[in-house]
Design a protein around this motif. Sequence first.
Motif, mmCIF file in Angstrom:
data_model
loop_
_atom_site.group_PDB
_atom_site.id
_atom_site.type_symbol
_atom_site.label_atom_id
_atom_site.label_comp_id
_atom_site.label_asym_id
_atom_site.label_seq_id
_atom_site.Cartn_x
_atom_site.Cartn_y
_atom_site.Cartn_z
ATOM 1 N N TRP A 71 0.801 -1.231 0.000
ATOM 2 C CA TRP A 71 0.000 0.000 0.000
ATOM 3 C C TRP A 71 0.838 1.288 0.000
ATOM 4 C CZ3 TRP A 71 -1.100 -3.139 4.610
ATOM 5 C CH2 TRP A 71 -1.913 -4.238 4.298
ATOM 6 N N SER A 74 -0.138 5.032 -0.757
ATOM 7 C CA SER A 74 -0.883 5.916 0.135
ATOM 8 C C SER A 74 -0.002 6.673 1.131
ATOM 9 C CB SER A 74 -1.968 5.130 0.894
ATOM 10 O OG SER A 74 -1.428 4.097 1.672
ATOM 11 N N ASP A 124 -3.847 3.285 3.237
ATOM 12 C CA ASP A 124 -5.103 2.852 2.660
ATOM 13 C C ASP A 124 -4.904 1.484 2.049
ATOM 14 O OD1 ASP A 124 -7.374 2.434 1.160
ATOM 15 O OD2 ASP A 124 -7.291 4.364 0.103
ATOM 16 N N ASP A 126 -6.588 -0.032 0.078
ATOM 17 C CA ASP A 126 -6.995 -0.098 -1.326
ATOM 18 C C ASP A 126 -5.951 0.537 -2.246
ATOM 19 O OD1 ASP A 126 -9.440 -1.372 -0.750
ATOM 20 O OD2 ASP A 126 -10.344 0.568 -0.235
ATOM 21 N N ASN A 128 -2.420 1.199 -4.261
ATOM 22 C CA ASN A 128 -1.423 0.399 -4.960
ATOM 23 C C ASN A 128 -0.045 0.691 -4.380
ATOM 24 O OD1 ASN A 128 -3.280 -0.707 -6.796
ATOM 25 N ND2 ASN A 128 -3.235 1.176 -7.989
#
Length: 131
Positions: A71, A74, A124, A126, A128
């Motif tokens: 992640w 982020s 986050d 979600d 990448n």
Amino acid sequence: MNFEKEGIVSVWYSTADYASIPDSYFEEDEQGLDQWAKNYQIISYDPENMETNGCETGCAPTKDIIGPCSWSGSYGEAVIKKIEKIGDKKISWLILLFDFEYRAKKTHIFQDEYVNFVGCFPFDIDANQLD
């Protein structure tokens, strides 16, 4: 002190050559804590939430080391900026502890002989990886 906090990643980095750090620094005691955790007054953490990355020898640009981490899209840029502000453009390795908010202002420990505390950053799941 309990530093668990969902959605926050605590980050440490080193410029020391990984091979030069004694194995004892990473050996766990009966409570499952290694020297690094003790040095930072961390009494417990979930090893499942820890991620490390680095180079075998020498240093590399911070982006090359943080990019492959989970992640990192982020929080990666913020970590790179903070490490540069501390004064390092290249690092040897990172320790990331997810769902953990280490509070150096409470412990007054910002570094030990091998690693520096960078800070805590929201992440986050979600996101990448940083490109």
